[in-house]
Design a protein around this motif. Structure first.
Motif, PDB file in Angstrom:
ATOM      1  N   ARG A   2       0.865  -1.184   0.000  1.00  0.00           N
ATOM      2  CA  ARG A   2       0.000   0.000   0.000  1.00  0.00           C
ATOM      3  C   ARG A   2       0.904   1.236   0.000  1.00  0.00           C
ATOM      4  NH1 ARG A   2      -5.154  -1.361   1.467  1.00  0.00           N
ATOM      5  NH2 ARG A   2      -5.567   0.722   2.284  1.00  0.00           N
ATOM      6  N   LEU A   3       1.086   1.833  -1.164  1.00  0.00           N
ATOM      7  CA  LEU A   3       1.989   2.960  -1.348  1.00  0.00           C
ATOM      8  C   LEU A   3       1.220   4.273  -1.306  1.00  0.00           C
ATOM      9  CD1 LEU A   3       4.062   1.424  -4.261  1.00  0.00           C
ATOM     10  CD2 LEU A   3       4.869   1.783  -1.924  1.00  0.00           C
ATOM     11  N   LEU A   4       1.842   5.292  -0.745  1.00  0.00           N
ATOM     12  CA  LEU A   4       1.173   6.583  -0.643  1.00  0.00           C
ATOM     13  C   LEU A   4       2.193   7.699  -0.694  1.00  0.00           C
ATOM     14  CD1 LEU A   4       0.387   7.574   2.990  1.00  0.00           C
ATOM     15  CD2 LEU A   4       1.474   5.385   2.514  1.00  0.00           C
ATOM     16  N   THR A   5       1.686   8.904  -0.921  1.00  0.00           N
ATOM     17  CA  THR A   5       2.483  10.117  -0.808  1.00  0.00           C
ATOM     18  C   THR A   5       1.976  10.879   0.402  1.00  0.00           C
ATOM     19  OG1 THR A   5       2.763  10.220  -3.208  1.00  0.00           O
ATOM     20  CG2 THR A   5       3.231  12.221  -1.961  1.00  0.00           C
ATOM     21  N   PHE A   6       2.882  11.262   1.295  1.00  0.00           N
ATOM     22  CA  PHE A   6       2.457  11.988   2.486  1.00  0.00           C
ATOM     23  C   PHE A   6       3.390  13.169   2.718  1.00  0.00           C
ATOM     24  CE2 PHE A   6       5.660   9.098   4.072  1.00  0.00           C
ATOM     25  CZ  PHE A   6       6.268   9.745   5.141  1.00  0.00           C
ATOM     26  N   GLN A   7       2.932  14.085   3.543  1.00  0.00           N
ATOM     27  CA  GLN A   7       3.716  15.283   3.850  1.00  0.00           C
ATOM     28  C   GLN A   7       4.020  15.326   5.336  1.00  0.00           C
ATOM     29  OE1 GLN A   7       1.891  19.354   3.669  1.00  0.00           O
ATOM     30  NE2 GLN A   7       3.338  19.629   1.997  1.00  0.00           N
ATOM     31  N   HIS A   8       5.292  15.564   5.648  1.00  0.00           N
ATOM     32  CA  HIS A   8       5.704  15.719   7.038  1.00  0.00           C
ATOM     33  C   HIS A   8       6.744  16.830   7.098  1.00  0.00           C
ATOM     34  CE1 HIS A   8       7.893  14.644  10.815  1.00  0.00           C
ATOM     35  NE2 HIS A   8       6.653  14.484  11.241  1.00  0.00           N
ATOM     36  N   ASN A   9       6.527  17.777   7.983  1.00  0.00           N
ATOM     37  CA  ASN A   9       7.419  18.949   8.078  1.00  0.00           C
ATOM     38  C   ASN A   9       7.586  19.631   6.721  1.00  0.00           C
ATOM     39  OD1 ASN A   9       7.791  18.626  10.832  1.00  0.00           O
ATOM     40  ND2 ASN A   9       9.648  17.396  10.584  1.00  0.00           N
ATOM     41  N   GLU A  10       6.439  19.794   6.023  1.00  0.00           N
ATOM     42  CA  GLU A  10       6.400  20.495   4.739  1.00  0.00           C
ATOM     43  C   GLU A  10       7.123  19.752   3.621  1.00  0.00           C
ATOM     44  OE1 GLU A  10       4.445  23.148   4.513  1.00  0.00           O
ATOM     45  OE2 GLU A  10       4.052  22.875   6.668  1.00  0.00           O
ATOM     46  N   MET A  42      16.654   5.267  -5.315  1.00  0.00           N
ATOM     47  CA  MET A  42      15.370   5.227  -6.010  1.00  0.00           C
ATOM     48  C   MET A  42      14.719   6.593  -5.925  1.00  0.00           C
ATOM     49  SD  MET A  42      13.030   3.074  -3.309  1.00  0.00           S
ATOM     50  CE  MET A  42      14.223   1.751  -3.135  1.00  0.00           C
ATOM     51  N   GLU A  43      13.756   6.808  -6.797  1.00  0.00           N
ATOM     52  CA  GLU A  43      12.999   8.056  -6.774  1.00  0.00           C
ATOM     53  C   GLU A  43      12.062   8.051  -5.569  1.00  0.00           C
ATOM     54  OE1 GLU A  43      13.220  10.570  -8.768  1.00  0.00           O
ATOM     55  OE2 GLU A  43      14.303   9.836 -10.526  1.00  0.00           O
ATOM     56  N   TYR A  44      12.138   9.104  -4.753  1.00  0.00           N
ATOM     57  CA  TYR A  44      11.216   9.191  -3.627  1.00  0.00           C
ATOM     58  C   TYR A  44      10.039  10.067  -4.033  1.00  0.00           C
ATOM     59  CZ  TYR A  44      14.986   6.904  -1.293  1.00  0.00           C
ATOM     60  OH  TYR A  44      15.953   5.984  -0.964  1.00  0.00           O
ATOM     61  N   ASP A  45       9.392   9.635  -5.097  1.00  0.00           N
ATOM     62  CA  ASP A  45       8.291  10.338  -5.736  1.00  0.00           C
ATOM     63  C   ASP A  45       7.454   9.246  -6.372  1.00  0.00           C
ATOM     64  OD1 ASP A  45       7.240  11.211  -8.501  1.00  0.00           O
ATOM     65  OD2 ASP A  45       7.527  13.125  -7.476  1.00  0.00           O
ATOM     66  N   LEU A  46       6.198   9.128  -5.951  1.00  0.00           N
ATOM     67  CA  LEU A  46       5.397   7.979  -6.368  1.00  0.00           C
ATOM     68  C   LEU A  46       5.083   8.013  -7.858  1.00  0.00           C
ATOM     69  CD1 LEU A  46       4.270   5.369  -5.439  1.00  0.00           C
ATOM     70  CD2 LEU A  46       2.333   6.553  -4.409  1.00  0.00           C
ATOM     71  N   ASP A  47       4.943   9.208  -8.444  1.00  0.00           N
ATOM     72  CA  ASP A  47       4.780   9.276  -9.899  1.00  0.00           C
ATOM     73  C   ASP A  47       5.954   8.597 -10.590  1.00  0.00           C
ATOM     74  OD1 ASP A  47       2.420  11.228 -10.858  1.00  0.00           O
ATOM     75  OD2 ASP A  47       3.225  12.016  -8.988  1.00  0.00           O
ATOM     76  N   SER A  48       7.165   8.914 -10.148  1.00  0.00           N
ATOM     77  CA  SER A  48       8.359   8.346 -10.773  1.00  0.00           C
ATOM     78  C   SER A  48       8.471   6.848 -10.516  1.00  0.00           C
ATOM     79  CB  SER A  48       9.610   9.055 -10.253  1.00  0.00           C
ATOM     80  OG  SER A  48       9.582  10.424 -10.580  1.00  0.00           O
ATOM     81  N   ILE A  49       8.069   6.412  -9.330  1.00  0.00           N
ATOM     82  CA  ILE A  49       8.101   4.984  -9.024  1.00  0.00           C
ATOM     83  C   ILE A  49       7.163   4.219  -9.945  1.00  0.00           C
ATOM     84  CG2 ILE A  49       7.414   3.274  -7.274  1.00  0.00           C
ATOM     85  CD1 ILE A  49       8.605   5.197  -5.180  1.00  0.00           C
ATOM     86  N   TRP A  81      -0.678   7.523  11.218  1.00  0.00           N
ATOM     87  CA  TRP A  81      -1.480   7.985  10.083  1.00  0.00           C
ATOM     88  C   TRP A  81      -2.054   9.369  10.339  1.00  0.00           C
ATOM     89  CZ3 TRP A  81      -2.437   5.994   5.251  1.00  0.00           C
ATOM     90  CH2 TRP A  81      -3.522   6.500   4.544  1.00  0.00           C
ATOM     91  N   GLU A  82      -2.536   9.595  11.557  1.00  0.00           N
ATOM     92  CA  GLU A  82      -3.200  10.864  11.864  1.00  0.00           C
ATOM     93  C   GLU A  82      -2.212  12.020  12.032  1.00  0.00           C
ATOM     94  OE1 GLU A  82      -2.967   8.572  15.849  1.00  0.00           O
ATOM     95  OE2 GLU A  82      -3.376   8.125  13.727  1.00  0.00           O
ATOM     96  N   ASP A  83      -0.914  11.724  12.084  1.00  0.00           N
ATOM     97  CA  ASP A  83       0.083  12.775  12.304  1.00  0.00           C
ATOM     98  C   ASP A  83       0.694  13.309  11.015  1.00  0.00           C
ATOM     99  OD1 ASP A  83      -0.306  12.605  15.009  1.00  0.00           O
ATOM    100  OD2 ASP A  83       1.399  11.273  15.373  1.00  0.00           O
ATOM    101  N   VAL A  84       0.295  12.753   9.881  1.00  0.00           N
ATOM    102  CA  VAL A  84       0.828  13.225   8.605  1.00  0.00           C
ATOM    103  C   VAL A  84      -0.323  13.658   7.705  1.00  0.00           C
ATOM    104  CG1 VAL A  84       2.859  11.742   8.745  1.00  0.00           C
ATOM    105  CG2 VAL A  84       0.825  10.909   7.559  1.00  0.00           C
ATOM    106  N   LYS A  85      -0.022  14.478   6.732  1.00  0.00           N
ATOM    107  CA  LYS A  85      -1.011  14.869   5.732  1.00  0.00           C
ATOM    108  C   LYS A  85      -0.858  13.936   4.533  1.00  0.00           C
ATOM    109  CE  LYS A  85      -2.484  18.589   2.610  1.00  0.00           C
ATOM    110  NZ  LYS A  85      -3.916  18.219   2.736  1.00  0.00           N
ATOM    111  N   ILE A  86      -1.926  13.246   4.188  1.00  0.00           N
ATOM    112  CA  ILE A  86      -1.903  12.348   3.053  1.00  0.00           C
ATOM    113  C   ILE A  86      -2.187  13.158   1.793  1.00  0.00           C
ATOM    114  CG2 ILE A  86      -2.788  10.208   2.065  1.00  0.00           C
ATOM    115  CD1 ILE A  86      -1.418   9.900   4.801  1.00  0.00           C
ATOM    116  N   LEU A  87      -1.304  13.055   0.821  1.00  0.00           N
ATOM    117  CA  LEU A  87      -1.449  13.777  -0.438  1.00  0.00           C
ATOM    118  C   LEU A  87      -2.006  12.844  -1.513  1.00  0.00           C
ATOM    119  CD1 LEU A  87       2.036  15.585  -0.439  1.00  0.00           C
ATOM    120  CD2 LEU A  87      -0.126  16.415   0.528  1.00  0.00           C
ATOM    121  N   ALA A  88      -2.355  13.415  -2.665  1.00  0.00           N
ATOM    122  CA  ALA A  88      -2.711  12.568  -3.808  1.00  0.00           C
ATOM    123  C   ALA A  88      -1.536  11.643  -4.092  1.00  0.00           C
ATOM    124  CB  ALA A  88      -3.023  13.425  -5.024  1.00  0.00           C
ATOM    125  N   PRO A  89      -1.772  10.348  -4.233  1.00  0.00           N
ATOM    126  CA  PRO A  89      -0.638   9.431  -4.425  1.00  0.00           C
ATOM    127  C   PRO A  89       0.154   9.751  -5.687  1.00  0.00           C
ATOM    128  CG  PRO A  89      -2.730   8.303  -4.795  1.00  0.00           C
ATOM    129  CD  PRO A  89      -3.056   9.633  -4.204  1.00  0.00           C
TER     130      PRO A  89
END
Length: 300
Positions: A2-10, A42-49, A81-89
């Motif tokens: 289960r892969l996702l893109t999330f934001q932490h500390n901007e 590796m690319e730490y960008d889910l689009d690139s992955i 999960w509740e401590d990060v902002k989930i972005l569009a994958p």
């Protein structure tokens, strides 16, 4: 996986979800490299992955299998999960292809014959937003509607793909809300403008790789508006299944890794309810698809 893109500390990061925990893929890889005297990059960008898919996923799987065996010795790699902002994958698909009237129950509620061939339209990638982002109501529409849909993420380039091999081209699955300005859609006759206003494609929260979904045609799909369930169906009701859609479309154009197919919505959309139900400021849309997760967005 289960892969996702999330934001932490901007900072946007790629993560792996396990229940209510998010694992930072970059930190996992750094600790994997240190422990195994490796130099995996590796690319730490889910689009690139997704675009690189086969080359990158082998490394990700190796890192994750190692992490599962050494979970007690890892440090600083997890977030709640509740401590990060989930972005569009993903947010840069080359194509966002949609299938209209693809649920039998949706055709029945409209009192129309099911289509003989897939009804195809597109949305612009610029309308993608993530979970918890706000759907913005355009001033020129008073009939903005919701549509819960299973989305297919393509993982391999292909043309003239057979139905038998079609699922080999799938990277994974996610959720999309095909938000639609019905008055604009019907006024224009063709659907692209009414479907492609900014923020009209909430997507997420994760991409579930295809190996995790035994059968994408056996998934419950629901949408609640302000806690009231308005769509409730199952992907068994798809008229054209995913292999057929991929094969049919690939006869006309080449699929590229990262392309997305929205497979259609079941019955219960607002425009065909009596009385009609359209989105208004302050609403909350919550879509759930079995084995994938929950996509929730407010309306502004």
């Amino acid at each position: 996986m289960r892969l996702l893109t999330f934001q932490h500390n901007e900072q946007a990061k790629v993560g792996i979800q396990q229940k209510e925990t998010v694992y930072d893929l970059q930190k996992l890889t750094e600790q994997f490299n240190q422990a195994n005297d490796e130099s995996l990059l590796m690319e730490y960008d889910l689009d690139s992955i997704v675009i690189q898919n086969e080359e990158v996923m082998e490394s990700i799987i190796s890192v994750w299998q190692w992490a599962e065996k050494n979970i007690d010795s890892l440090s600083g790699v997890t977030y709640k999960w509740e401590d990060v902002k989930i972005l569009a994958p993903v947010n840069r698909p080359g194509k966002l292809v949609c299938v209209g009237n693809n649920y039998m129950d949706h055709c029945i509620e409209q009192d129309v014959e099911p289509p003989k061939k897939p009804m195809i339209f597109s949305k612009w990638a610029s309308c993608i937003i993530g979970p918890d982002d706000a759907i913005k109501l355009p001033e020129e529409s008073v009939q903005v509607d919701y549509e819960a849909e299973l989305a297919v993420v393509i993982g391999k380039k292909g043309k003239n793909i057979t139905e038998e091999e079609a699922l080999d081209y799938v990277f994974g699955y996610t959720i999309i809300n095909d938000v639609s300005a019905r008055d604009i859609q019907f006024e224009d006759v063709q659907w692209v403008r009414g479907k492609s206003y900014d923020t009209f494609a909430p997507i997420g929260p994760v991409i579930v790789t295809k190996d995790e979904i035994e059968d994408p045609h056996q998934l419950d799909i629901t949408l609640e508006l302000n806690g009231e369930k308005l769509q409730d169906s199952n992907t068994t009701n798809l008229i054209f299944n995913i292999p057929y859609i991929i094969s049919y479309l690939s006869k006309g154009f080449t699929f590229e890794p990262g392309d997305i197919i929205a497979t259609g919505t079941p019955h219960g959309v607002g425009v065909f309810r009596d009385p009609q139900v359209f989105l208004k400021s302050g609403d909350t849309c919550t879509i759930e698809i079995e084995n994938i997760g929950v996509l929730e967005n407010t309306v502004d």
